[in-house]
Write a protein that holds these residues in place. Sequence first.
Motif, PDB file in Angstrom:
ATOM      1  N   ALA A 126       0.816  -1.212   0.000  1.00 12.29           N
ATOM      2  CA  ALA A 126       0.000   0.000   0.000  1.00 12.29           C
ATOM      3  C   ALA A 126       0.851   1.264   0.000  1.00 12.29           C
ATOM      4  O   ALA A 126       1.950   1.318   0.552  1.00 12.29           O
ATOM      5  CB  ALA A 126      -0.919  -0.004   1.217  1.00 12.29           C
ATOM      6  N   HIS A 127       0.302   2.289  -0.602  1.00  8.67           N
ATOM      7  CA  HIS A 127       0.884   3.623  -0.576  1.00  8.67           C
ATOM      8  C   HIS A 127       0.032   4.476   0.356  1.00  8.67           C
ATOM      9  O   HIS A 127      -1.152   4.693   0.097  1.00  8.67           O
ATOM     10  CB  HIS A 127       0.891   4.211  -1.988  1.00  8.67           C
ATOM     11  N   VAL A 128       0.618   4.944   1.435  1.00  9.31           N
ATOM     12  CA  VAL A 128      -0.082   5.752   2.432  1.00  9.31           C
ATOM     13  C   VAL A 128       0.138   7.233   2.140  1.00  9.31           C
ATOM     14  O   VAL A 128       1.285   7.683   2.007  1.00  9.31           O
ATOM     15  CB  VAL A 128       0.403   5.412   3.859  1.00  9.31           C
ATOM     16  N   LEU A 129      -0.957   7.967   2.040  1.00 10.09           N
ATOM     17  CA  LEU A 129      -0.917   9.413   1.833  1.00 10.09           C
ATOM     18  C   LEU A 129      -1.374  10.106   3.109  1.00 10.09           C
ATOM     19  O   LEU A 129      -2.432   9.785   3.649  1.00 10.09           O
ATOM     20  CB  LEU A 129      -1.844   9.816   0.688  1.00 10.09           C
ATOM     21  N   ILE A 130      -0.570  11.053   3.582  1.00 13.66           N
ATOM     22  CA  ILE A 130      -0.913  11.815   4.786  1.00 13.66           C
ATOM     23  C   ILE A 130      -0.863  13.293   4.439  1.00 13.66           C
ATOM     24  O   ILE A 130       0.206  13.826   4.124  1.00 13.66           O
ATOM     25  CB  ILE A 130       0.055  11.511   5.945  1.00 13.66           C
ATOM     26  N   ALA A 131      -2.006  13.952   4.466  1.00 12.86           N
ATOM     27  CA  ALA A 131      -2.071  15.390   4.180  1.00 12.86           C
ATOM     28  C   ALA A 131      -1.994  16.171   5.488  1.00 12.86           C
ATOM     29  O   ALA A 131      -2.736  15.894   6.429  1.00 12.86           O
ATOM     30  CB  ALA A 131      -3.353  15.729   3.427  1.00 12.86           C
ATOM     31  N   VAL A 132      -1.099  17.148   5.533  1.00  9.66           N
ATOM     32  CA  VAL A 132      -0.916  17.978   6.723  1.00  9.66           C
ATOM     33  C   VAL A 132      -1.010  19.442   6.310  1.00  9.66           C
ATOM     34  O   VAL A 132      -0.246  19.901   5.460  1.00  9.66           O
ATOM     35  CB  VAL A 132       0.443  17.709   7.403  1.00  9.66           C
ATOM     36  N   LYS A 133      -1.932  20.175   6.908  1.00 15.78           N
ATOM     37  CA  LYS A 133      -2.150  21.566   6.543  1.00 15.78           C
ATOM     38  C   LYS A 133      -1.029  22.456   7.057  1.00 15.78           C
ATOM     39  O   LYS A 133      -0.142  22.024   7.811  1.00 15.78           O
ATOM     40  CB  LYS A 133      -3.494  22.060   7.092  1.00 15.78           C
ATOM     41  N   ASP A 134      -1.069  23.714   6.675  1.00 18.38           N
ATOM     42  CA  ASP A 134      -0.147  24.720   7.184  1.00 18.38           C
ATOM     43  C   ASP A 134      -0.225  24.723   8.704  1.00 18.38           C
ATOM     44  O   ASP A 134      -1.307  24.786   9.294  1.00 18.38           O
ATOM     45  CB  ASP A 134      -0.568  26.086   6.629  1.00 18.38           C
ATOM     46  N   LEU A 135       0.925  24.654   9.361  1.00 13.63           N
ATOM     47  CA  LEU A 135       0.945  24.535  10.817  1.00 13.63           C
ATOM     48  C   LEU A 135       0.287  25.718  11.525  1.00 13.63           C
ATOM     49  O   LEU A 135      -0.175  25.588  12.655  1.00 13.63           O
ATOM     50  CB  LEU A 135       2.382  24.362  11.300  1.00 13.63           C
ATOM     51  N   GLY A 136       0.247  26.846  10.880  1.00 11.81           N
ATOM     52  CA  GLY A 136      -0.391  28.005  11.487  1.00 11.81           C
ATOM     53  C   GLY A 136      -1.888  27.839  11.681  1.00 11.81           C
ATOM     54  O   GLY A 136      -2.505  28.581  12.455  1.00 11.81           O
ATOM     55  N   ARG A 137      -2.483  26.853  10.986  1.00 10.66           N
ATOM     56  CA  ARG A 137      -3.927  26.617  11.093  1.00 10.66           C
ATOM     57  C   ARG A 137      -4.236  25.297  11.799  1.00 10.66           C
ATOM     58  O   ARG A 137      -5.364  24.821  11.755  1.00 10.66           O
ATOM     59  CB  ARG A 137      -4.554  26.600   9.691  1.00 10.66           C
ATOM     60  N   ALA A 138      -3.242  24.737  12.462  1.00 13.06           N
ATOM     61  CA  ALA A 138      -3.395  23.392  13.015  1.00 13.06           C
ATOM     62  C   ALA A 138      -4.009  23.400  14.413  1.00 13.06           C
ATOM     63  O   ALA A 138      -3.687  24.231  15.254  1.00 13.06           O
ATOM     64  CB  ALA A 138      -2.036  22.696  13.065  1.00 13.06           C
ATOM     65  N   LYS A 139      -4.919  22.461  14.633  1.00 12.84           N
ATOM     66  CA  LYS A 139      -5.480  22.153  15.960  1.00 12.84           C
ATOM     67  C   LYS A 139      -6.021  23.374  16.689  1.00 12.84           C
ATOM     68  O   LYS A 139      -5.743  23.605  17.870  1.00 12.84           O
ATOM     69  CB  LYS A 139      -4.419  21.434  16.812  1.00 12.84           C
ATOM     70  N   THR A 140      -6.838  24.142  16.001  1.00 17.31           N
ATOM     71  CA  THR A 140      -7.405  25.341  16.618  1.00 17.31           C
ATOM     72  C   THR A 140      -8.360  25.006  17.760  1.00 17.31           C
ATOM     73  O   THR A 140      -8.594  25.842  18.639  1.00 17.31           O
ATOM     74  CB  THR A 140      -8.135  26.188  15.566  1.00 17.31           C
ATOM     75  N   ARG A 141      -8.910  23.793  17.761  1.00 19.04           N
ATOM     76  CA  ARG A 141      -9.828  23.429  18.849  1.00 19.04           C
ATOM     77  C   ARG A 141      -9.093  23.178  20.166  1.00 19.04           C
ATOM     78  O   ARG A 141      -9.721  22.982  21.201  1.00 19.04           O
ATOM     79  CB  ARG A 141     -10.656  22.206  18.452  1.00 19.04           C
ATOM     80  N   LEU A 142      -7.768  23.192  20.119  1.00 18.31           N
ATOM     81  CA  LEU A 142      -6.969  23.095  21.339  1.00 18.31           C
ATOM     82  C   LEU A 142      -6.447  24.459  21.783  1.00 18.31           C
ATOM     83  O   LEU A 142      -5.649  24.539  22.724  1.00 18.31           O
ATOM     84  CB  LEU A 142      -5.791  22.137  21.119  1.00 18.31           C
ATOM     85  N   GLY A 154       4.108  -0.087   1.610  1.00 20.12           N
ATOM     86  CA  GLY A 154       5.328   0.000   0.820  1.00 20.12           C
ATOM     87  C   GLY A 154       5.863   1.398   0.672  1.00 20.12           C
ATOM     88  O   GLY A 154       7.047   1.581   0.411  1.00 20.12           O
ATOM     89  N   GLU A 155       5.020   2.389   0.816  1.00 16.67           N
ATOM     90  CA  GLU A 155       5.444   3.777   0.633  1.00 16.67           C
ATOM     91  C   GLU A 155       4.564   4.686   1.477  1.00 16.67           C
ATOM     92  O   GLU A 155       3.371   4.420   1.663  1.00 16.67           O
ATOM     93  CB  GLU A 155       5.325   4.174  -0.843  1.00 16.67           C
ATOM     94  N   ILE A 156       5.161   5.759   1.973  1.00 18.07           N
ATOM     95  CA  ILE A 156       4.423   6.789   2.707  1.00 18.07           C
ATOM     96  C   ILE A 156       4.791   8.132   2.106  1.00 18.07           C
ATOM     97  O   ILE A 156       5.977   8.435   1.922  1.00 18.07           O
ATOM     98  CB  ILE A 156       4.769   6.777   4.205  1.00 18.07           C
ATOM     99  N   THR A 157       3.785   8.930   1.790  1.00 20.35           N
ATOM    100  CA  THR A 157       4.019  10.261   1.239  1.00 20.35           C
ATOM    101  C   THR A 157       3.222  11.280   2.040  1.00 20.35           C
ATOM    102  O   THR A 157       2.015  11.121   2.227  1.00 20.35           O
ATOM    103  CB  THR A 157       3.601  10.344  -0.240  1.00 20.35           C
TER     104      THR A 157
END
Length: 232
Positions: free
Chosen positions: A12-28, A59-62
């Motif tokens: 499997a190829h795993v895709l992980i999308a991560v937004k701009d850190l400035g907008r991360a986890k605002t509910r915390l 097999g791959e992580i991106t």
Amino acid sequence: MDTALHMPPHRAHVLIAVKDLGRAKTRLASRLLPTQRTDLVLAMLRDTVAAARTAAAVGEITVITPDPTVVAVAEECGVGWLPDPQSPGDDPLNAVLRAAAAHPGARPGRTAVVALQGDLPCLLGSELDAALAAARNHPRAIVVDHHGTGTAALIVGEPAAGLDPRFGPDSAARHLGSGATALTGDWPGLRLDVDTAADLDAAAALGPGPATVEQLRRIGWHSGAAPTRKFT
């Protein structure tokens, strides 16, 4: 620059999308300073990637991101990355996942593609292996999150099927409505994505990976966090 995608066949190829850190986890935001939220996101990403790398079926992580700090963490973790195309419109997360799934080399042969959340600090590689095995009989399948409304993972194993991500509010219902099948395995670490203080308490109690444990210690998160699970 982004790394080339070289996929061993049938893994499997795993895709992980991560937004701009400035907008991360605002509910915390009521509990954590912006820098603490940023450090927590990066710690959880490290633990998520580390666990996924131990899965025999992967097999791959991106990592897909517009943020150079996230790119640096992906490189540090030894996985590939793609620049977030920052598609206009109201659906940027799903747009970047569709673009990444369509990237040349993303799905050679019968390779499965997995859109995985990057905030799964308690994930075990064995859980991801079990979910991938359970998904083999379905063109598209999802792992519903611990709230029962979100999607922790979207798995596409059928070569003719598109990823068709529907992440966002009530994404589980949206994925199911689009024809995906909900997998029923007992995978607490795979289902526990972290957005709120209650989620973080639950992760601390279940036993997060070492990077998240260290970050919880640094920010003084008083939940008795301890690495109670083996991450191999």
